[in-house]
Design a protein around this motif. Structure first.
Motif, mmCIF file in Angstrom:
data_model
loop_
_atom_site.group_PDB
_atom_site.id
_atom_site.type_symbol
_atom_site.label_atom_id
_atom_site.label_comp_id
_atom_site.label_asym_id
_atom_site.label_seq_id
_atom_site.Cartn_x
_atom_site.Cartn_y
_atom_site.Cartn_z
ATOM 1 N N CYS A 19 0.937 -1.154 -0.084
ATOM 2 C CA CYS A 19 0.044 -0.146 0.098
ATOM 3 C C CYS A 19 0.775 1.192 -0.028
ATOM 4 C CB CYS A 19 -0.760 0.074 1.220
ATOM 5 S SG CYS A 19 -0.015 -0.120 2.604
ATOM 6 N N PHE A 20 2.082 1.059 -0.272
ATOM 7 C CA PHE A 20 3.064 2.081 -0.192
ATOM 8 C C PHE A 20 4.155 2.043 -1.545
ATOM 9 C CE2 PHE A 20 5.209 -0.725 2.331
ATOM 10 C CZ PHE A 20 6.319 -0.903 2.041
ATOM 11 N N ARG A 21 4.597 3.042 -1.776
ATOM 12 C CA ARG A 21 5.704 3.064 -2.992
ATOM 13 C C ARG A 21 7.028 2.951 -2.422
ATOM 14 N NH1 ARG A 21 4.419 7.461 -6.989
ATOM 15 N NH2 ARG A 21 4.542 8.536 -5.047
ATOM 16 N N SER A 22 8.056 2.532 -3.371
ATOM 17 C CA SER A 22 9.234 2.491 -2.751
ATOM 18 C C SER A 22 9.879 4.092 -2.831
ATOM 19 C CB SER A 22 10.062 1.671 -3.338
ATOM 20 O OG SER A 22 10.334 1.891 -4.691
ATOM 21 N N MET A 27 10.937 9.081 -6.163
ATOM 22 C CA MET A 27 11.748 10.019 -6.454
ATOM 23 C C MET A 27 11.562 9.873 -8.068
ATOM 24 S SD MET A 27 16.082 9.714 -6.453
ATOM 25 C CE MET A 27 15.893 9.328 -4.460
ATOM 26 N N ALA A 28 11.473 8.833 -8.979
ATOM 27 C CA ALA A 28 11.225 8.853 -10.314
ATOM 28 C C ALA A 28 10.050 9.576 -10.495
ATOM 29 C CB ALA A 28 11.073 7.351 -10.549
#
Length: 78
Positions: A19-22, A27-28
């Protein structure tokens, strides 16, 4: 009288979806946003977005790859 109970079977627990992005994915996204706004993407501009210099150096290459994959569109002529 001796009674035997069957051994209980346990179902394997599957990992829940993320449920979260790395940090590299975030950054991307910021790199793409800066690039489409006409700004140069550098350590300084990412630092203004809240990324420490060490993190940019460590994850920058991975974030660049993610940003390029997300920005590239394939157009098929009909």
């Amino acid at each position: 009288m001796i009674r035997f109970q069957p051994t209980p079977t346990y179902q394997t627990v599957k990992q829940p979806p993320r449920c979260f992005r790395s940090l590299a994915e975030r950054m991307a996204d910021d790199m793409r946003e800066l690039a489409f706004a006409g700004q140069n993407v550098s350590v300084e501009t990412l630092g203004e977005r809240g990324y420490p210099e060490e993190v940019v150096k460590r994850l920058g290459a991975k974030a660049i790859g993610i940003a390029r994959r997300q920005s590239t569109r394939q157009i098929v002529e009909a």
